[in-house]
Design a protein around this motif. Structure first.
Motif, PDB file in Angstrom:
ATOM      1  N   ASN A  42       0.809  -1.223   0.000  1.00 45.75           N
ATOM      2  CA  ASN A  42       0.000   0.000   0.000  1.00 45.75           C
ATOM      3  C   ASN A  42       0.844   1.276   0.000  1.00 45.75           C
ATOM      4  OD1 ASN A  42       0.828   0.143   2.703  1.00 45.75           O
ATOM      5  ND2 ASN A  42      -1.123  -0.663   3.494  1.00 45.75           N
ATOM      6  N   GLU A  43       2.160   1.115  -0.088  1.00 44.92           N
ATOM      7  CA  GLU A  43       3.025   2.276  -0.298  1.00 44.92           C
ATOM      8  C   GLU A  43       3.294   2.501  -1.787  1.00 44.92           C
ATOM      9  OE1 GLU A  43       6.457   2.260   2.476  1.00 44.92           O
ATOM     10  OE2 GLU A  43       5.331   0.695   3.538  1.00 44.92           O
ATOM     11  N   ALA A  44       3.053   1.474  -2.592  1.00 50.50           N
ATOM     12  CA  ALA A  44       3.172   1.602  -4.048  1.00 50.50           C
ATOM     13  C   ALA A  44       1.822   1.785  -4.715  1.00 50.50           C
ATOM     14  CB  ALA A  44       3.869   0.371  -4.638  1.00 50.50           C
ATOM     15  N   VAL A  45       0.807   1.097  -4.177  1.00 47.26           N
ATOM     16  CA  VAL A  45      -0.525   1.113  -4.782  1.00 47.26           C
ATOM     17  C   VAL A  45      -1.459   1.976  -3.950  1.00 47.26           C
ATOM     18  CG1 VAL A  45      -2.514  -0.274  -5.461  1.00 47.26           C
ATOM     19  CG2 VAL A  45      -0.191  -1.190  -5.755  1.00 47.26           C
ATOM     20  N   ALA A  46      -2.048   2.978  -4.587  1.00 46.11           N
ATOM     21  CA  ALA A  46      -3.103   3.785  -3.975  1.00 46.11           C
ATOM     22  C   ALA A  46      -4.434   3.273  -4.513  1.00 46.11           C
ATOM     23  CB  ALA A  46      -2.913   5.264  -4.311  1.00 46.11           C
ATOM     24  N   HIS A  47      -5.284   2.798  -3.626  1.00 47.26           N
ATOM     25  CA  HIS A  47      -6.517   2.136  -4.045  1.00 47.26           C
ATOM     26  C   HIS A  47      -7.372   3.051  -4.922  1.00 47.26           C
ATOM     27  CE1 HIS A  47      -9.823  -0.696  -3.883  1.00 47.26           C
ATOM     28  NE2 HIS A  47     -10.630   0.279  -3.506  1.00 47.26           N
ATOM     29  N   GLY A  48      -7.726   2.527  -6.096  1.00 46.47           N
ATOM     30  CA  GLY A  48      -8.574   3.272  -7.010  1.00 46.47           C
ATOM     31  C   GLY A  48      -7.849   4.313  -7.834  1.00 46.47           C
ATOM     32  N   VAL A  49      -6.563   4.506  -7.580  1.00 45.15           N
ATOM     33  CA  VAL A  49      -5.783   5.509  -8.315  1.00 45.15           C
ATOM     34  C   VAL A  49      -4.859   4.831  -9.328  1.00 45.15           C
ATOM     35  CG1 VAL A  49      -4.091   7.375  -8.127  1.00 45.15           C
ATOM     36  CG2 VAL A  49      -5.885   7.126  -6.388  1.00 45.15           C
ATOM     37  N   ASN A  50      -4.037   3.889  -8.860  1.00 42.09           N
ATOM     38  CA  ASN A  50      -3.132   3.177  -9.767  1.00 42.09           C
ATOM     39  C   ASN A  50      -3.202   1.662  -9.568  1.00 42.09           C
ATOM     40  OD1 ASN A  50      -1.877   2.933  -7.319  1.00 42.09           O
ATOM     41  ND2 ASN A  50       0.071   3.827  -7.948  1.00 42.09           N
ATOM     42  N   GLY A  51      -4.279   1.209  -8.976  1.00 45.27           N
ATOM     43  CA  GLY A  51      -4.488  -0.208  -8.726  1.00 45.27           C
ATOM     44  C   GLY A  51      -5.580  -0.383  -7.692  1.00 45.27           C
ATOM     45  N   LEU A  52      -5.815  -1.625  -7.287  1.00 48.39           N
ATOM     46  CA  LEU A  52      -6.817  -1.933  -6.272  1.00 48.39           C
ATOM     47  C   LEU A  52      -6.162  -2.705  -5.136  1.00 48.39           C
ATOM     48  CD1 LEU A  52      -9.796  -3.074  -8.558  1.00 48.39           C
ATOM     49  CD2 LEU A  52      -9.390  -0.795  -7.590  1.00 48.39           C
ATOM     50  N   LEU A  53      -6.659  -2.459  -3.920  1.00 51.54           N
ATOM     51  CA  LEU A  53      -6.183  -3.158  -2.726  1.00 51.54           C
ATOM     52  C   LEU A  53      -7.328  -3.964  -2.128  1.00 51.54           C
ATOM     53  CD1 LEU A  53      -4.206  -0.201  -1.092  1.00 51.54           C
ATOM     54  CD2 LEU A  53      -3.192  -2.207  -2.198  1.00 51.54           C
ATOM     55  N   PHE A  54      -6.982  -5.047  -1.434  1.00 49.13           N
ATOM     56  CA  PHE A  54      -8.006  -5.858  -0.783  1.00 49.13           C
ATOM     57  C   PHE A  54      -7.460  -6.384   0.537  1.00 49.13           C
ATOM     58  CE2 PHE A  54      -5.392  -8.983  -2.813  1.00 49.13           C
ATOM     59  CZ  PHE A  54      -5.425 -10.071  -1.970  1.00 49.13           C
ATOM     60  N   SER A  55      -8.360  -6.748   1.444  1.00 51.04           N
ATOM     61  CA  SER A  55      -7.971  -7.303   2.737  1.00 51.04           C
ATOM     62  C   SER A  55      -7.632  -8.782   2.594  1.00 51.04           C
ATOM     63  CB  SER A  55      -9.103  -7.136   3.750  1.00 51.04           C
ATOM     64  OG  SER A  55      -8.835  -7.881   4.925  1.00 51.04           O
ATOM     65  N   VAL A  56      -6.505  -9.204   3.197  1.00 51.81           N
ATOM     66  CA  VAL A  56      -6.129 -10.619   3.135  1.00 51.81           C
ATOM     67  C   VAL A  56      -7.134 -11.485   3.887  1.00 51.81           C
ATOM     68  CG1 VAL A  56      -3.670 -10.184   2.815  1.00 51.81           C
ATOM     69  CG2 VAL A  56      -4.593 -10.365   5.140  1.00 51.81           C
ATOM     70  N   ARG A  57      -7.931 -10.882   4.736  1.00 50.77           N
ATOM     71  CA  ARG A  57      -8.942 -11.639   5.480  1.00 50.77           C
ATOM     72  C   ARG A  57     -10.198 -11.883   4.651  1.00 50.77           C
ATOM     73  NH1 ARG A  57      -6.915  -7.857   9.091  1.00 50.77           N
ATOM     74  NH2 ARG A  57      -5.757  -8.716  10.881  1.00 50.77           N
ATOM     75  N   LYS A  58     -10.271 -11.282   3.454  1.00 50.41           N
ATOM     76  CA  LYS A  58     -11.496 -11.355   2.660  1.00 50.41           C
ATOM     77  C   LYS A  58     -11.183 -11.735   1.212  1.00 50.41           C
ATOM     78  CE  LYS A  58     -13.772  -7.797   5.468  1.00 50.41           C
ATOM     79  NZ  LYS A  58     -14.401  -6.448   5.453  1.00 50.41           N
ATOM     80  N   PRO A  59     -10.963 -13.027   0.953  1.00 47.31           N
ATOM     81  CA  PRO A  59     -10.704 -13.449  -0.433  1.00 47.31           C
ATOM     82  C   PRO A  59     -11.805 -13.025  -1.399  1.00 47.31           C
ATOM     83  CG  PRO A  59     -10.199 -15.229   1.099  1.00 47.31           C
ATOM     84  CD  PRO A  59     -10.861 -14.150   1.900  1.00 47.31           C
ATOM     85  N   ALA A  60     -13.047 -12.900  -0.894  1.00 46.49           N
ATOM     86  CA  ALA A  60     -14.141 -12.471  -1.772  1.00 46.49           C
ATOM     87  C   ALA A  60     -13.872 -11.081  -2.334  1.00 46.49           C
ATOM     88  CB  ALA A  60     -15.467 -12.490  -1.011  1.00 46.49           C
ATOM     89  N   ASP A  61     -13.203 -10.222  -1.549  1.00 45.14           N
ATOM     90  CA  ASP A  61     -12.875  -8.882  -2.050  1.00 45.14           C
ATOM     91  C   ASP A  61     -11.886  -8.946  -3.213  1.00 45.14           C
ATOM     92  OD1 ASP A  61     -14.545  -7.882  -0.149  1.00 45.14           O
ATOM     93  OD2 ASP A  61     -12.974  -6.987   1.109  1.00 45.14           O
TER      94      ASP A  61
END
Length: 376
Positions: free
Chosen positions: A296-315
Motif C-alpha cells: 500500500n506504499e506503491a498502490v493507492a486504491h482506485g488511483v493506480n491499482g486496487l487493494l483488498f484485505s487478506v482476510r477477505k478473499p471475496a474482495d
C-alpha cells in the motif's frame, strides 16, 4: 542529474539462490556505477547471484560456502578494496560485517539493507545492530516500523525504496503464456516463489475458485518445478483445476510474460517492497494487491491499482471481476501504475536516494573498537 562525490562501495549478497534482495543489490550496484562510484559485488561462489552479477558486467569477488573460510576471504576482500561503505543484504553477511567491525574497528560505514520486516527478537538482538552497524536501510515504511518495534534506534534507520530497471519499450506477449486459452478467457498472473501462506497462494486460489465467474487461466511465474505439485494440490483444494494453471518456472526475461497477463495479483500476507509488483505496474498492468505495508506504499486504491484485505478473499474476487469486466477502467489504472513506477521507483531514482543516504553518513564517524575506546 546532481553532482555526486565519488565513493567506494561494496555490496554483499551471499544467498545460494536468487532472491528479490539479491536482485535489488545488483540493480542498485548498477545504479551506483552509473552515478560514477567505484563498486564491488561480493557473492557466494557458484551461486545464482554470482551468475547474475557476472552477466550484468559488474566486478565481483566470491566467498566459499564454509563460514570460517568465507569470513577470512571477506576480510581479505575488505583489505584489498578499502571501501568507504559496505552494504549487507542478508543475515549471513550482516553477521560477517558486525564480526569484522567488533574485532577490528575498520574505518568504513557498515550498512544493513533490510528488504523484509524483521523477525528478530525485540531489544536483545537489536543490541549488536545498534552497536556495530552505522545504519539500517529499510526498503519501505513497513519494514522501518518493524525495525523500530524490535529495538533499532530511529537514528539508525533510513528508508530507500526498491527500484527496477524497466525496458524502454514493452515487448510483445510471450505466446506460450496464452497457448490453448479459449476465446474470451482472462489470464490472471502472479510472480513469486511458492510460499503458500506468506505469499497468499491460498487467498488467490480461494478467490478464483469461489468468486470469479468468467473463464480464466492462472500464470504462476517463479515457482520451482519441485513445488509445482504442491501448488497444484492447493489450487485443487479450492476448486481450481490443475489444467487452468500455467507454470513457466523461473524465466530470465519476465517482461513478455507480464505483457501476456490481463491482470496481476499480489496476495501476500507479508512483503517488504515487492519487485514483481513494480515490474507488473511498469508493464502497464492493472494490479490487485493485498492491503499490507509495502504494497500500500506503491498502490493507492482506485488511483493506480486496487487493494483488498487478506482476510477477505471475496474482495479479491470482486476486484478481479471489476477489472476484467471493465477494460477501460483496467487500462486507466494500468497507465497510472506505469507512471507511478517511472516517476518514483526506477533504478536511477532509488540509487540517487540511496546515494543521498550515504552522503549523509559521511558526516558521522564509523563505529568500531577505536571509537568505543574513545567513549569509554
Amino acid at each position: 542529474m546532481r553532482a555526486v562525490s565519488r565513493k567506494r562501495i561494496i555490496q554483499v549478497s551471499l544467498g545460494v539462490g536468487y532472491s528479490g534482495s539479491a536482485k535489488f543489490a545488483i540493480l542498485s550496484t548498477l545504479g551506483f556505477r552509473r552515478l560514477g562510484h567505484e563498486t564491488l559485488f561480493v557473492a557466494s561462489k557458484g551461486s545464482l547471484t554470482e551468475q547474475r552479477v557476472r552477466k550484468a558486467g559488474l566486478d565481483v569477488e566470491v566467498l566459499p560456502a564454509h563460514r570460517g573460510e568465507g569470513y577470512r576471504v571477506f576480510r581479505r576482500v575488505l583489505d584489498a578494496f578499502r571501501p568507504e561503505f559496505v552494504v549487507a543484504h542478508d543475515s549471513r553477511e550482516r553477521k560477517y560485517l558486525m564480526r569484522h567491525r567488533r574485532a577490528e574497528g575498520r574505518k568504513f560505514y557498515a550498512i544493513a539493507f533490510r528488504s523484509i520486516a524483521s523477525a528478530s527478537f525485540p531489544i536483545v538482538s537489536s543490541i549488536p545492530y545498534n552497536l556495530w552497524l552505522d545504519l539500517n536501510v529499510a526498503c519501505s515504511r513497513g519494514v522501518a516500523r518493524s525495525l523500530f518495534v524490535r529495538g533499532i534506534l530511529p537514528s539508525k534507520v533510513r528508508i530507500v525504496y526498491n527500484g527496477i530497471d524497466p525496458p524502454p519499450e514493452l515487448p510483445p506477449p510471450a505466446p506460450e503464456a496464452r497457448a490453448g486459452m479459449p476465446a474470451g478467457a482472462k489470464l490472471v498472473g502472479t510472480s513469486s516463489a511458492f510460499h503458500e501462506k506468506r505469499k497468499g497462494y491460498d487467498i488467490l486460489f480461494s478467490a478464483l475458485g469461489s468468486h470469479v465467474p468468467f473463464p480464466y487461466r492462472v500464470l504462476l511465474l517463479g515457482i520451482h518445478p519441485k513445488r509445482r505439485r504442491r501448488a497444484a494440490e492447493l489450487a485443487r483444494s479450492y476448486g481450481v483445476p490443475e489444467e487452468l494453471l500455467v507454470f513457466p518456472g523461473y524465466v530470465e526475461d519476465v517482461w513478455p510474460y507480464y505483457a501476456a497477463m490481463d491482470v496481476y495479483v499480489l496476495p501476500s500476507r507479508k512483503e517488504g517492497f515487492s519487485l514483481s509488483l513494480l515490474e507488473a505496474m511498469a508493464s502497464g498492468l492493472p494490479v490487485v494487491a493485498s492491503d499490507i505495508p509495502g504494497n500500500n506504499e506503491a498502490v493507492a486504491h482506485g488511483v493506480n491499482g486496487l487493494l483488498f484485505s487478506v482476510r477477505k478473499p471475496a474482495d479479491l474476487g470482486r476486484a478481479l471481476v471489476e477489472l476484467c469486466e471493465n477494460p477501460d477502467r483496467a487500462r486507466e489504472l494500468g497507465r497510472a501504475a506505469r507512471s507511478t513506477v517511472l516517476e518514483r521507483f526506477t533504478v536511477e531514482k532509488v540509487s540517487a536516494d540511496f546515494d543521498r543516504v550515504l552522503e549523509e553518513l559521511r558526516g558521522r564517524r564509523p563505529l568500531g573498537r577505536q571509537v568505543l575506546r574513545e567513549r569509554g
